[in-house]
Every structure is written in structure tokens, then in C-alpha cells.
Design an enzyme around this catalytic site. Structure first.
Site, PDB file in Angstrom:
ATOM      1  N   SER A   1      -5.829   2.081  -6.061  1.00 60.88           N
ATOM      2  CA  SER A   1      -6.493   2.049  -7.363  1.00 60.88           C
ATOM      3  C   SER A   1      -5.998   0.853  -8.141  1.00 60.88           C
ATOM      4  CB  SER A   1      -6.133   3.315  -8.140  1.00 60.88           C
ATOM      5  OG  SER A   1      -4.749   3.270  -8.431  1.00 60.88           O
ATOM      6  N   LYS A   2      -6.853   0.417  -9.060  1.00 61.12           N
ATOM      7  CA  LYS A   2      -6.468  -0.775  -9.820  1.00 61.12           C
ATOM      8  C   LYS A   2      -5.302  -0.487 -10.757  1.00 61.12           C
ATOM      9  CE  LYS A   2     -10.872  -0.335 -12.190  1.00 61.12           C
ATOM     10  NZ  LYS A   2     -12.157  -0.544 -11.619  1.00 61.12           N
ATOM     11  N   ARG A   3      -5.003   0.763 -10.942  1.00 62.55           N
ATOM     12  CA  ARG A   3      -3.855   1.130 -11.767  1.00 62.55           C
ATOM     13  C   ARG A   3      -2.558   0.646 -11.101  1.00 62.55           C
ATOM     14  NH1 ARG A   3      -0.377   1.745 -14.250  1.00 62.55           N
ATOM     15  NH2 ARG A   3       0.486   3.368 -15.580  1.00 62.55           N
ATOM     16  N   LYS A   4      -2.524   0.700  -9.775  1.00 67.99           N
ATOM     17  CA  LYS A   4      -1.256   0.418  -9.089  1.00 67.99           C
ATOM     18  C   LYS A   4      -1.269  -0.837  -8.226  1.00 67.99           C
ATOM     19  CE  LYS A   4       0.188   5.126  -9.368  1.00 67.99           C
ATOM     20  NZ  LYS A   4      -0.396   6.359  -8.931  1.00 67.99           N
ATOM     21  N   ASN A   5      -2.426  -1.283  -7.825  1.00 70.06           N
ATOM     22  CA  ASN A   5      -2.530  -2.488  -7.000  1.00 70.06           C
ATOM     23  C   ASN A   5      -3.731  -3.269  -7.499  1.00 70.06           C
ATOM     24  OD1 ASN A   5      -0.693  -2.873  -4.769  1.00 70.06           O
ATOM     25  ND2 ASN A   5      -1.527  -1.030  -3.840  1.00 70.06           N
TER      26      ASN A   5
END
Ligand code: GLU
Length: 487
Positions: free
Chosen positions: A252-256
Site C-alpha cells: 500500500s502507498k501508506r508503507k511503500n
């Protein structure tokens, strides 16, 4: 039958690294088998699809270097390859299902469906259509539709029994039909849903193997029922394991960073990215980790895919990229640098922003440093991130929120769009623009003084800016909170 595979991205956002991952496995299988690799654009969601997103996806996939044999830009014998241009085909096919009684017209209003959902929620029942219109006689449905009444077309799922299909990697998978909703096939605007368009196109485009991400497994029984209703043979299904963050959650763009544009901007070589994606869930054999695309094609075999949930590890990607960079001759290395940020084209954009700020040419590179580097040293610039009178936590929260806000700027990452979005955001958060702009400036450039903020952000690009703001937000939110004084 010649092997034909496809990727079918929906142009609803930035080019996703998961698209390149699935494209790679389709491509390697097709080329190993001497088959064709097709690119189809699934833009049936009229509210979310944009031409800018389609362009960005095609551009990023070209950078990755997986060349499609047929597609909206290159054409081919099975076109058009953009679903929005195939409306008539889907309507005709929906009619076939209506005639066969395998689909029915549903006149339930959005209001009724809303109430139904509420009732189901209260009764703790799974959501789903209750089949009211399935009981209507087909002639009545046809007459109401002919009179212009708004309706959708739904699949008449078998009520009993199970639907089984064999996944190449997982073996037979069985689903209870009673638990599967009567899926909408044709929406009230006459556009198909993903399910109808996907099945019709895979059949008409003579796709032999559907290789896609595991998140589509739950859709597949509906597709199998559709193939059966049309009297078609279903393709073979291969559901690849999803890419995961380090904590094993779905990437997810939250983490990567998930946009391919980020990796290109970070100076990851496209051959490294392909090699790295090839390592995700697939083994070349032995413990060999470095291999080229032709080598992967040659060795390709689905038997070497493992379902463990491959972790997308940025550190490992950088390590692998280092191996590729070190192999280049000096001239080739220089050519890569030039193609990256030291092109005349990029420098030409830097000069007007920086020339007023240097007295001597030897000040140019230091002043340009934040345009040419990756993540910033937050420990060094961190204190300046927080505007006077604001706390670290609230600034972190505001920066995290604006990252999401910027996500809505699509294909339009310009000074004007950034300024309008940021000003509106400041007002909505009840922050002075001065406060917000300072926090943004420090987070995006690492400096309290920089060339004009939005010009700098435009040039840094969406992915770089969002990543820096996200890292700054994480940094601030991880600060120990001041303790209230002891009484
Ligand atoms: N349009 C779907 C997507 O966005 C395609 C899924 C499939 O390959 O069937 O990924």
C-alpha cells in the site's frame, strides 16, 4: 492453440508497481510459449477512469520495457483494446444472457438498495441483492425497459450447488453459489461492469490464460458462471500472490511507494525493477537472485512460483540496483545519469529556479541538491518542520492529511493545481497559509529557504513530494509527546 495473455489495467490512478509485476509474469509466460501479450484498458468505470491515467500507465509500462504485441496504441486484430469503445459488444452480449434467462433486468432504485443494505446490516446479514426483480417475468422486464424505465442487468447466479475452477497455482477452488450475489453486469448508464466486460473480452480476444493478482479470486466464480452461461470454454486461471509490505499487509502507498514513477525517479534501472519483480514469488532456481529478462523468459515455469506472499523490500531493491549500476561501463553509467536527472531537459527546468540564488557557479550544485537526491535527512531539518506555536503531532497529522489530498491531483501536477489545493486545504484545517507553506517547504526541500514552493514541488514531481511529506509526517508523529508538568 497459441498462448494469448493480457494485462487489463483500469486507468483510475497512478501506474502501479503491481501492474508491472503482473505484466512481467504474463510477458514471460507468453514469450516462453511463443505466444502474444496483449494490453487492454478496462475503463468501464466512467467516474474514476481518466485519459491522463491511461497515458501515465502506458508511459510507465514502456519505461519498464515490457512490449505488448497488441494494445490501444499499437492496434491488433482483436481491437478496439479500450473497453469504453466496445459498449455495443457488451450490450449485445447482455441481451444474449437475458434471452437465455441467465440474466434479468432489475428495476430496484438506489434508495431501495440502500434500505436493503441498512436492514441487512442491522440483521447482521451479509450484504447482497435479495433477488426481488429476479421474480419478474422476462416479458414484463422487457416491456418496462422498452418504456424507458431505468434498470440494470444482473447475473442470475445459480442458487444451489457450488462453482469450481482450477487455479494453476492453487488447484481446485470451490465456492458455494448461494453465497454469491446476483452481480450487476450492465449498469443503468448502459456501461458494463468489470465482470461482464472482462469475460466477454477475454473470450473475444482469445485469451488462453488469465494471469492476474490473487485479489481477483473471489470474482472468478462469477466469471466461470458467465463463461458457462455463454456456452464458452473458460481460460486457464493463474492467480499470483500479492506483493506485501514488510509487515505482510497488502502493498500500500501508506508503507511503500507504489507508483512506477517513483522508482523511475529514484533512479532504479528498469532492468533492476524487472529482475526484482521476478524475484517476487518466483525462483530462478538455486539461490540465484540476479537474472535478465531473457533469462527469466527462458527459465519460466509456473511450478517455480511460491504462494508465500512476497515482501517488497526497498532496501533489497536498492542493493540489487547497485549490482546493476556497478556492471555498467563508465560511459553507460553516464548515459543513465543523463537519462535520469542530468538531461539538458531537466537541467533546463532547474536553471530558472536556481540561477537567482547563486553568486558563483560552484554554488549551483549545492543549491540544486534537494532536486537531485532522494529521502532527506529529517534529523537535521526536523526542528524546522514545526511552525511556531504548533505542535509536532498536529503538524505531522496535517502533513499526513495533505499527502492524501495531493493524491487527488491526477495528471495535473502543476503549480496552479498545487497552490489551489494547498490553499483550500489550509483553510479547511484552519491553518494560516504561511504556517502550512513553511511546513511543506521544509518537508519537501529540507530547507527553510528555497526557490518558490510550488514551482519546486512541481519539478520534484508528485511521487517524490508525497514520499517526503509522508516521511516527515511519520518522523513528527514518532516524536515523544511533551509530558504535562508533574503536579
Ligand atoms: N481491470 C482489472 C484491474 O484493474 C483487471 C483484473 C483482471 O486481470 O481480470 O486489475
Amino acid at each position: 492453440m497459441p498462448v494469448r495473455v493480457r494485462i487489463a489495467p483500469s486507468p483510475t490512478g497512478d501506474p502501479h508497481v503491481g501492474t508491472a509485476y503482473i505484466a512481467l509474469f504474463n510477458y514471460c509466460f507468453a514469450k516462453h510459449e511463443g505466444g502474444s501479450f496483449v494490453l487492454r484498458i478496462e475503463d468501464t468505470d466512467r467516474t474514476r477512469s481518466t485519459p491522463e491515467s491511461e497515458q501515465a500507465i502506458l508511459r510507465a509500462l514502456r519505461w519498464v520495457g515490457l512490449v505488448w504485441d497488441e494494445g490501444p496504441d499499437v492496434g491488433g486484430p482483436f481491437g478496439p483494446y479500450r473497453q469504453s469503445e466496445r459498449g455495443e459488444i457488451y450490450r449485445r452480449h447482455a441481451d444474449v444472457l437475458l434471452e437465455r434467462g441467465r440474466a434479468y433486468r432489475c428495476f430496484c432504485t438506489a434508495e431501495r438498495l440502500g434500505e436493503l443494505r441498512e436492514d441487512q446490516k442491522l440483521a447482521k446479514l451479509p450484504p447482497g441483492y435479495d433477488g426481488r426483480c429476479r421474480k419478474l417475468a422476462a416479458e414484463e422486464g422487457a416491456a418496462r425497459a422498452a418504456a424507458g424505465e431505468v434498470h440494470v442487468v444482473r447475473l442470475a447466479m445459480p442458487r444451489e450447488g457450488t462453482t469450481v475452477f482450477t487455479d494453476r497455482l492453487r488447484g481446485p477452488l470451490e465456492f458455494e453459489n448461494a453465497k454469491i450475489d446476483d452481480q450487476v453486469l450492465l449498469k443503468s448508464d448502459g456501461f458494463p461492469t468489470y465482470h461482464l466486460a472482462n469475460v466477454v473480452d477475454d473470450h473475444l480476444m482469445e485469451i488462453t490464460h488469465v494471469i492476474r493478482a490473487e485479489e481477483w479470486i473471489s470474482s472468478t466464480p462469477k466469471h466461470v458462471v458467465l463463461y458457462d452461461a455463454f456456452g464458452w470454454q473458460a481460460p486457464e486461471f493463474v492467480h499470483m500472490p500479492l506483493l506485501r509490505n514488510a509487515d505482510r499487509s497488502k502493498i500500500s502507498k501508506r508503507k511503500n511507494p507504489v507508483s512506477l514513477d517513483y522508482y523511475e525517479g529514484a533512479g532504479i534501472l528498469s532492468e533492476t525493477l524487472l529482475n526484482f519483480l521476478g524475484l517476487m514469488g518466483w525462483s530462478f532456481g538455486g539461490d540465484r537472485e540476479k537474472f535478465t529478462l531473457p533469462e527469466m523468459i527462458e527459465a519460466f515455469d509456473f511450478a517455480r512460483v511460491s504462494l508465500g506472499g512476497p515482501v517488497f523490500d526497498l532496501e533489497k531493491l536498492s542493493w540489487l540496483n547497485g549490482l546493476y549500476l556497478r556492471e555498467l561501463s563508465d560511459d553507460a553509467f553516464l548515459a543513465r545519469l543523463r537519462a535520469w536527472r542530468l538531461s539538458d531537459e531537466h537541467l533546463r527546468r532547474l536553471v530558472p529556479l536556481l540561477r537567482e540564488r547563486v553568486r558563483r557557479l560552484d554554488e549551483f550544485i549545492p543549491s540544486a541538491e534537494f532536486f537531485l537526491s532522494g529521502d532527506l535527512d529529517l534529523a537535521r531539518c526536523g526542528v524546522n518542520l514545526v511552525p511556531k506555536g504548533r505542535g509536532a503531532k498536529e503538524t505531522g497529522t496535517v502533513l499526513a492529511a495533505i499527502v492524501d489530498e495531493y493524491e487527488t491531483i491526477r495528471g495535473n501536477w502543476t503549480v496552479a493545481a498545487l497552490e489551489a489545493c494547498s490553499r483550500a486545504f489550509a483553510e479547511q484545517q484552519a491553518w494560516k497559509t504561511k504556517e502550512l507553506f513553511m511546513a511543506l517547504r521544509v518537508a519537501a526541500t529540507g530547507r527553510t529557504m528555497s526557490p518558490p514552493l510550488f514551482e519546486s514541488m512541481e519539478l520534484l514531481g508528485k511521487e517524490q513530494v508525497r514520499r517526503r511529506l509522508r516521511l516527515a509526517a511519520d518522523f513528527l508523529l514518532a516524536q515523544p509527546q511533551p509530558q504535562p508538568p508533574k503536579a
